[in-house]
Design an enzyme around this catalytic site. Structure first.
Site, PDB file in Angstrom:
ATOM      1  N   ALA A  70      13.192 110.605 -71.936  1.00  0.00           N
ATOM      2  CA  ALA A  70      12.444 111.219 -70.847  1.00  0.00           C
ATOM      3  C   ALA A  70      13.311 111.130 -69.591  1.00  0.00           C
ATOM      4  O   ALA A  70      14.175 110.255 -69.472  1.00  0.00           O
ATOM      5  CB  ALA A  70      11.123 110.496 -70.656  1.00  0.00           C
ATOM      6  N   GLY A 114      12.407 108.866 -75.480  1.00  0.00           N
ATOM      7  CA  GLY A 114      11.578 110.039 -75.776  1.00  0.00           C
ATOM      8  C   GLY A 114      12.291 111.040 -76.673  1.00  0.00           C
ATOM      9  O   GLY A 114      11.633 111.808 -77.387  1.00  0.00           O
ATOM     10  N   GLU A 117      11.665 109.797 -80.037  1.00  0.00           N
ATOM     11  CA  GLU A 117      10.238 110.003 -80.328  1.00  0.00           C
ATOM     12  C   GLU A 117       9.957 111.474 -80.654  1.00  0.00           C
ATOM     13  O   GLU A 117       9.185 111.790 -81.562  1.00  0.00           O
ATOM     14  CB  GLU A 117       9.398 109.538 -79.137  1.00  0.00           C
ATOM     15  CG  GLU A 117       9.484 108.019 -78.955  1.00  0.00           C
ATOM     16  CD  GLU A 117       8.793 107.537 -77.683  1.00  0.00           C
ATOM     17  OE1 GLU A 117       9.146 108.031 -76.586  1.00  0.00           O
ATOM     18  OE2 GLU A 117       7.917 106.670 -77.788  1.00  0.00           O
ATOM     19  N   GLU A 137      14.026 101.716 -74.115  1.00  0.00           N
ATOM     20  CA  GLU A 137      13.153 101.606 -72.941  1.00  0.00           C
ATOM     21  C   GLU A 137      13.131 100.198 -72.359  1.00  0.00           C
ATOM     22  O   GLU A 137      12.971 100.000 -71.156  1.00  0.00           O
ATOM     23  CB  GLU A 137      11.716 102.031 -73.305  1.00  0.00           C
ATOM     24  CG  GLU A 137      11.515 103.525 -73.449  1.00  0.00           C
ATOM     25  CD  GLU A 137      11.778 104.047 -74.850  1.00  0.00           C
ATOM     26  OE1 GLU A 137      12.402 103.316 -75.664  1.00  0.00           O
ATOM     27  OE2 GLU A 137      11.366 105.175 -75.144  1.00  0.00           O
TER      28      GLU A 137
HETATM   29  N1  CO8 Z   1      17.176 110.901 -67.752  1.00  0.00           N
HETATM   30  C1  CO8 Z   1      17.868 111.560 -66.808  1.00  0.00           C
HETATM   31  N2  CO8 Z   1      19.207 111.667 -66.796  1.00  0.00           N
HETATM   32  C2  CO8 Z   1      19.874 111.093 -67.821  1.00  0.00           C
HETATM   33  C3  CO8 Z   1      19.218 110.402 -68.853  1.00  0.00           C
HETATM   34  C4  CO8 Z   1      17.797 110.330 -68.802  1.00  0.00           C
HETATM   35  N3  CO8 Z   1      17.063 109.732 -69.773  1.00  0.00           N
HETATM   36  N4  CO8 Z   1      20.148 109.940 -69.717  1.00  0.00           N
HETATM   37  C5  CO8 Z   1      21.347 110.342 -69.235  1.00  0.00           C
HETATM   38  N5  CO8 Z   1      21.176 111.032 -68.096  1.00  0.00           N
HETATM   39  C6  CO8 Z   1      22.219 111.616 -67.247  1.00  0.00           C
HETATM   40  C7  CO8 Z   1      23.003 110.527 -66.555  1.00  0.00           C
HETATM   41  O1  CO8 Z   1      22.310 110.058 -65.415  1.00  0.00           O
HETATM   42  C8  CO8 Z   1      24.291 111.266 -66.231  1.00  0.00           C
HETATM   43  O2  CO8 Z   1      24.080 112.071 -65.094  1.00  0.00           O
HETATM   44  P1  CO8 Z   1      25.218 112.095 -63.915  1.00  0.00           P
HETATM   45  O3  CO8 Z   1      26.436 112.692 -64.606  1.00  0.00           O
HETATM   46  O4  CO8 Z   1      24.606 112.990 -62.898  1.00  0.00           O
HETATM   47  O5  CO8 Z   1      25.443 110.666 -63.507  1.00  0.00           O
HETATM   48  C9  CO8 Z   1      24.467 112.211 -67.412  1.00  0.00           C
HETATM   49  O6  CO8 Z   1      23.175 112.316 -68.050  1.00  0.00           O
HETATM   50  C10 CO8 Z   1      25.457 111.690 -68.437  1.00  0.00           C
HETATM   51  O7  CO8 Z   1      25.081 110.364 -68.764  1.00  0.00           O
HETATM   52  P2  CO8 Z   1      26.118 109.127 -68.721  1.00  0.00           P
HETATM   53  O8  CO8 Z   1      27.151 109.358 -67.689  1.00  0.00           O
HETATM   54  O9  CO8 Z   1      25.296 107.884 -68.644  1.00  0.00           O
HETATM   55  O10 CO8 Z   1      26.787 109.315 -70.172  1.00  0.00           O
HETATM   56  P3  CO8 Z   1      27.309 108.167 -71.145  1.00  0.00           P
HETATM   57  O11 CO8 Z   1      27.968 108.892 -72.280  1.00  0.00           O
HETATM   58  O12 CO8 Z   1      28.098 107.143 -70.407  1.00  0.00           O
HETATM   59  O13 CO8 Z   1      25.988 107.423 -71.677  1.00  0.00           O
HETATM   60  C11 CO8 Z   1      23.788 107.347 -72.584  1.00  0.00           C
HETATM   61  C12 CO8 Z   1      25.076 108.168 -72.435  1.00  0.00           C
HETATM   62  C13 CO8 Z   1      24.046 106.118 -73.442  1.00  0.00           C
HETATM   63  C14 CO8 Z   1      22.784 108.262 -73.299  1.00  0.00           C
HETATM   64  C15 CO8 Z   1      23.265 106.917 -71.191  1.00  0.00           C
HETATM   65  O14 CO8 Z   1      23.207 108.072 -70.353  1.00  0.00           O
HETATM   66  C16 CO8 Z   1      21.913 106.306 -71.202  1.00  0.00           C
HETATM   67  O15 CO8 Z   1      21.772 105.134 -71.534  1.00  0.00           O
HETATM   68  N6  CO8 Z   1      20.861 107.089 -70.840  1.00  0.00           N
HETATM   69  C17 CO8 Z   1      19.534 106.603 -70.723  1.00  0.00           C
HETATM   70  C18 CO8 Z   1      18.904 106.451 -72.089  1.00  0.00           C
HETATM   71  C19 CO8 Z   1      17.502 105.910 -71.952  1.00  0.00           C
HETATM   72  O16 CO8 Z   1      17.268 104.877 -71.389  1.00  0.00           O
HETATM   73  N7  CO8 Z   1      16.512 106.664 -72.509  1.00  0.00           N
HETATM   74  C20 CO8 Z   1      15.142 106.282 -72.464  1.00  0.00           C
HETATM   75  C21 CO8 Z   1      14.483 106.793 -71.225  1.00  0.00           C
HETATM   76  S1  CO8 Z   1      12.803 106.228 -71.048  1.00  0.00           S
HETATM   77  C22 CO8 Z   1      11.920 107.216 -72.130  1.00  0.00           C
HETATM   78  O17 CO8 Z   1      12.466 108.064 -72.800  1.00  0.00           O
HETATM   79  C23 CO8 Z   1      10.462 106.970 -72.193  1.00  0.00           C
HETATM   80  C24 CO8 Z   1       9.787 108.056 -73.005  1.00  0.00           C
HETATM   81  C25 CO8 Z   1       8.332 108.056 -72.661  1.00  0.00           C
HETATM   82  C26 CO8 Z   1       7.640 109.312 -73.091  1.00  0.00           C
HETATM   83  C27 CO8 Z   1       6.234 109.300 -72.596  1.00  0.00           C
HETATM   84  C28 CO8 Z   1       5.607 110.650 -72.659  1.00  0.00           C
HETATM   85  C29 CO8 Z   1       4.202 110.627 -72.202  1.00  0.00           C
END
Ligand code: CO8
Length: 263
Positions: A70, A114, A117, A137
């Site tokens: 998400a 998400g 999921e 998360e």
């Molecule tokens: N949301 C928004 N932006 C994101 C997200 C995200 N989840 N994940 C990555 N991005 C963005 C980064 O901020 C980055 O943007 P920028 O270049 O502007 O800084 C760009 O994507 C590239 O990401 P990275 O530079 O971090 O790339 P890496 O290759 O170094 O890392 C990862 C990739 C491992 C995927 C890393 O980006 C990461 O850990 N992302 C977050 C993953 C995460 O925590 N996901 C869970 C989020 S919480 C959730 O999903 C709850 C769901 C609830 C659903 C409920 C519905 C009702």
């Protein structure tokens, strides 16, 4: 011109029934799932479901990410009351469950939070050898909010699910196949062909059979789970009342390690 901004839709295949292909398309954010994307995805899924010329739907992302979760900037400012009152991005998160036709998830790269999921809400997942699944998360000071604590244990068993949920580690495609989360693993450059071929096979069978098999398997797999997902959603919202959520998301947005108070 496409009516959508965050997804791409196409019709693929030949024969009387074709395949609706939906590609998540927010490449700069690794397909992070924001409201607009989820609204568009919901609309596209229901449109293909209502189209008699479509037998099956394939849902995919990019080579780098199916979806990295998400959208964190959307969630970061919330507190418990705003999350609880608005339902926090829950609109259209479960529209995919209303689809009667088979939905195949074709996953390459990250399927996290998400994103994992959403993949688990597909009827089956074909993974590229580059796929990485996880529910990270806990690193943000929250918990899954769209079925992660419920569908993951059913898919891979309690022990592996607990490991993934509590340590936030990612699982590669081979481990996901061993655990039963994905039906097959294919080379990344063959992913879409393989998913579309599976869809084409399904399209050749009797439509009532496909609809009923899907309904019956899901009745067994999903039944009592929906109650637990509702409880999960409440706790997901509740964590927006904690300092650790604020700290976890602020740390992510500022590219630093989180310093949680409640360890
Ligand atoms: N949301 C928004 N932006 C994101 C997200 C995200 N989840 N994940 C990555 N991005 C963005 C980064 O901020 C980055 O943007 P920028 O270049 O502007 O800084 C760009 O994507 C590239 O990401 P990275 O530079 O971090 O790339 P890496 O290759 O170094 O890392 C990862 C990739 C491992 C995927 C890393 O980006 C990461 O850990 N992302 C977050 C993953 C995460 O925590 N996901 C869970 C989020 S919480 C959730 O999903 C709850 C769901 C609830 C659903 C409920 C519905 C009702």
């Amino acid at each position: 011109m496409s009516q959508y901004e965050c997804i791409l839709t196409e019709v693929r295949g030949d024969g009387p029934r074709k395949t609706g292909l939906i590609t998540l398309n927010r490449p700069k954010q690794l397909n992070a799932l924001n409201d607009q994307l989820m609204d568009e995805l919901g609309q596209a899924l229901l449109a293909f479901d209502a189209d008699d010329g479509i037998g099956c739907i394939v849902l995919t992302g990019s080579e780098r990410a199916f979806a990295a979760g998400a959208d964190i900037p959307t969630m970061a400012p919330h507190n418990f009351m705003s999350a609880f009152k608005s339902g926090l991005i829950s609109k259209n998160w479960e529209t995919i469950l209303q689809v009667r036709k088979p939905v195949i998830g074709a996953v390459a790269g990250f399927a996290l939070g998400g994103g994992c999921e959403l993949a688990m809400m597909c009827d089956f997942i074909i993974a590229a050898d580059t796929a990485k699944f996880g529910q990270p998360e806990i690193k943000l000071g929250i918990i899954p909010g769209a079925g992660g604590t419920q569908r993951l244990p059913r898919a891979v068993g309690k022990s592996k699910a607990m490991d993934l949920l509590l340590t936030a580690r990612m699982m590669d495609a081979a481990e996901a196949e061993r655990g039963g989360l994905v039906s097959r693993v294919v080379p990344a450059d063959k992913l879409l062909d393989e998913a579309l071929a599976a869809a084409q096979t399904i399209n050749g069978f009797s439509a009532p059979s496909t609809l009923l098999i899907k309904e019956l398997v899901n009745r067994s797999f999903e039944g009592p789970l929906l109650d637990s997902v509702a409880v999960e959603r409440r706790y997901f919202h509740a964590l927006f009342g904690t300092e650790d959520q604020r700290e976890g998301m602020d740390a992510f947005l500022n590219k630093r390690a989180p310093n949680f108070q409640h360890r």
